[in-house]
Design a protein around this motif. Structure first.
Motif, PDB file in Angstrom:
ATOM      1  N   LYS A  71      -5.528  11.199  -2.438  1.00  0.00           N
ATOM      2  CA  LYS A  71      -6.196  10.445  -1.368  1.00  0.00           C
ATOM      3  C   LYS A  71      -6.694   9.094  -1.868  1.00  0.00           C
ATOM      4  O   LYS A  71      -6.787   8.145  -1.100  1.00  0.00           O
ATOM      5  N   SER A  92       1.902   5.185   1.209  1.00  0.00           N
ATOM      6  CA  SER A  92       1.798   6.182   2.266  1.00  0.00           C
ATOM      7  C   SER A  92       2.034   7.543   1.623  1.00  0.00           C
ATOM      8  O   SER A  92       3.164   7.887   1.276  1.00  0.00           O
ATOM      9  N   GLU A 120       0.862  -1.174   0.000  1.00  0.00           N
ATOM     10  CA  GLU A 120       0.000   0.000   0.000  1.00  0.00           C
ATOM     11  C   GLU A 120       0.903   1.230   0.000  1.00  0.00           C
ATOM     12  O   GLU A 120       2.093   1.131   0.278  1.00  0.00           O
ATOM     13  N   GLN A 144      -4.533   5.963  -1.172  1.00  0.00           N
ATOM     14  CA  GLN A 144      -4.496   5.355   0.159  1.00  0.00           C
ATOM     15  C   GLN A 144      -5.220   4.004   0.196  1.00  0.00           C
ATOM     16  O   GLN A 144      -4.848   3.140   0.952  1.00  0.00           O
TER      17      GLN A 144
END
Length: 155
Positions: free
Chosen positions: A120, A50, A48, A123
């Protein structure tokens, strides 16, 4: 040098190590390992991202934009299109000859904020780390050729 903070997606690999030498522990739910602005979930073997959320600058400048772009670090190249988009925005600031500390125009600020708000969405993206097929017939590894030309070889 004593190595510590070991992680693995295989429980058996970590069993031989002392508990305090392990970075990841299978007995904790939803634990993840962070490294180089990537987040790895060993339990599901997924990666994922960051992405740092920039502070709401009262004065956006070319310097602050470049600083934020530099924080979008992608060590394995999965965010290439996102980084190119950010760099293209930076290019527009160069083309209009915006000074490093000169405040951006309202239109430029709106475009930048639109880009930042789109970050965003990164994320929630989870990428499987293992990308090979287990029962394959053949496997090819291609490597880029790098040629170094020095001044002596040009003459």
């Amino acid at each position: 040098m004593k190595l510590h903070k070991w992680s693995s997606n295989c429980k058996d690999m970590l069993q031989e190590l002392p508990y305090e030498a392990q970075e990841y522990h299978f007995d904790r739910d939803e634990e993840k390992v962070k490294t180089l602005r990537l987040i790895w979930n060993p339990k599901y073997d997924t990666l994922e991202f960051s992405i740092s959320d920039p502070t709401n600058n009262s004065e956006w400048t070319k310097r602050s934009i470049l600083s934020h772009i530099a924080r979008i670090f992608d060590s394995i190249g999965l965010l290439g299109p996102v980084i190119v988009t950010a760099k293209l925005f930076m290019k527009t600031l160069w083309l209009v000859k915006r000074d490093w500390d000169q405040p951006l125009l309202e239109k430029e600020i709106r475009n930048w904020k639109k880009f930042v708000s789109s970050l965003k969405a990164l994320q929630g993206i989870k990428v499987q780390r293992f990308v090979l097929i287990e029962n394959y017939k053949s496997l090819e590894l291609h490597r880029s050729q790098i040629t170094v030309i020095d001044e002596d070889s040009l003459q």
